[in-house]
Design an enzyme around this catalytic site. Structure first.
Site, PDB file in Angstrom:
ATOM      1  N   ASP A   1     -66.223  43.716 -13.077  1.00 58.35           N
ATOM      2  CA  ASP A   1     -67.330  42.510 -12.902  1.00 58.35           C
ATOM      3  C   ASP A   1     -67.248  41.455 -12.495  1.00 58.35           C
ATOM      4  O   ASP A   1     -65.963  40.167 -12.115  1.00 58.35           O
ATOM      5  CB  ASP A   1     -68.440  42.490 -13.994  1.00 58.35           C
TER       6      ASP A   1
ATOM      7  N   GLU B   1     -67.509  42.694 -18.308  1.00 52.71           N
ATOM      8  CA  GLU B   1     -66.366  42.305 -19.069  1.00 52.71           C
ATOM      9  C   GLU B   1     -66.516  41.153 -20.072  1.00 52.71           C
ATOM     10  O   GLU B   1     -66.367  40.551 -20.804  1.00 52.71           O
ATOM     11  CB  GLU B   1     -64.962  41.879 -18.473  1.00 52.71           C
TER      12      GLU B   1
HETATM   13 NI    NI Z   1     -61.633  37.895 -16.536  1.00 52.10          NI
END
Ligand code: NI
Length: 399
Positions: free
Chosen positions: A82, A140
């Site tokens: 991401d 994440e």
């Molecule tokens: Ni990172």
């Protein structure tokens, strides 16, 4: 044990890794919205033909490669994919084409490294024992994080070990940081509400001053790290918000406190939380007020498995012994949060740092900055680290 010459294949994959990274860099997507990224990754994996591709969640991808020479251990390798809500200001020829979104943490590099790892291992399939799982993880950057969802979808079923890494723009190129035990912190947030009784500023005896009680609570929270915790443990309690009152002549009946807690182990994290509860409750009682603590758990700390990490440390030193640029070092933990812990809580895991500083003379631009960039040569180091570690852990011998 099967013996393999993989160095050549790793070298041949280099250019393709750079291309993958630059493509992903141009089309970043935010957490939980990585639809095109996941499509691109699965297209690349499907081109490898011998990798079974699936989507454990809407925007994650899993690849599975079975060695043809026999059974062995099963190893999972994870990359986060991401990007961040940042407007890129790098002037790179492959800068983001999506306004206000940028790969400013190196996850484009992580995805490219894992695609490269899959490619190298897929070319070696005939000579391999064991099984390799490639986890391209969404989200994440935003709690509760994508790792937890992937674990719930069963991606670690039958897996013996899990590996992860992060490229660090602030760590000199050539450093491979391997940490035994805790490597990242639990990162939690909290809110405290104090309820007292308002009154005239000239008559404090008729009021219950939420602001004054809040100050006492803030002051006592500082004692947790200095007087409650062992000096040998690491943790942080940072009060970053304090709001109360809005008049010169009114004692406020409400106060709101907020902040962040970091801890390198779950034990210390629980000790901090319990101490916060006691401080809030008892200081409030002492003043006939009420204080409510709302404690929100973020990511768990990553704790690298000791035996696994020792083995990886030795194997990595061996794998890079002829490369003078490389320093394999045991480094202290960081107090940042990372949801790789959702994987390493379930099976023995190891998460390492790869130096990716672009400018040898310092002036490193930190992560999550609009001018963030990495040394692309670090992708090659990371690729070799993954391939050599995966081969060793699955019981293959590298030549
Ligand atoms: Ni990172």
């Amino acid at each position: 044990m099967s013996k393999i010459t993989s160095t050549k294949i790793i070298e041949n994959t280099y250019k393709q890794i750079i291309n993958w990274r630059r493509y992903l860099h141009q089309y970043p997507e935010l957490s939980f919205k990585e639809h095109k990224t996941a499509q691109y990754i699965s297209d690349q994996l499907n081109e490898l033909e011998n990798i079974e591709v699936s989507h454990p969640t809407k925007t994650s991808v899993m690849g599975r490669l079975q060695g043809k020479k026999g059974s062995g251990k099963t190893i999972a390798i994870r990359a986060d994919i991401d990007a961040l809500p940042i407007k890129e200001a790098t002037n790179l020829p492959f800068a983001s084409k999506v306004d206000g979104v940028m790969h400013a943490c190196g996850h484009d590099g992580h995805a490219a490294i894992l695609l490269g790892t899959a490619k190298v291992l897929s070319e070696l399939q005939d000579t391999l024992i064991g099984e390799f799982i490639f986890l391209f993880q969404h989200a994440e950057e935003v709690p509760p994080g994508g790792a937890k969802e992937m674990v719930e979808a069963g991606v670690l079923d039958g897996v013996d070990y899990v590996l992860g890494l992060h490229l660090w723009s602030t760590v000199p190129f050539g450093e491979i940081q391997i940490t035994k035990g805790s490597v990242s912190a639990a990162s939690d947030i909290f809110d405290i509400t104090i309820e007292g009784k308002s009154g005239h500023a000239s008559q404090p005896d008729s009021a219950i001053d939420a602001l004054a009680i809040g100050s006492q609570i803030i002051s006592n929270l500082q004692h947790i790290t200095s007087r409650v915790m062992s000096p040998l443990d690491s943790g942080v309690v940072s009060v970053t918000r304090f709001h109360s009152g809005d008049a010169y002549n009114v004692i406020p009946d409400r106060a709101h406190i907020g902040g962040s807690v970091r801890a390198l182990t779950n034990d210390v994290r629980e000790q901090i939380k319990e101490s916060m509860e006691q401080i809030c409750t008892h200081i409030a009682i002492a003043h006939n007020a009420k204080a409510t603590l709302t404690y929100n758990y973020g990511y768990d700390p990553i704790v690298n498995n000791e035996d696994l990490t020792e083995r990886i440390l030795e194997n990595t030193k061996k794998a890079f012994k002829d490369d003078e640029r490389i320093k394999v070092i045991q480094s202290p933990p960081m107090l940042g949060g990372e949801d790789f812990s959702a994987f390493s809580n379930v099976v023995p895991g190891c998460y390492v740092g790869i130096g990716a500083m672009k400018n040898e003379n310092g002036t490193a631009i930190p992560h999550h900055h609009p001018q963030f960039d990495i040394s692309e040569d670090s992708l090659f180091i990371a690729l070799k680290y993954y391939v050599t570690t995966a081969l060793d852990l699955t019981g293959n011998t590298l030549l």
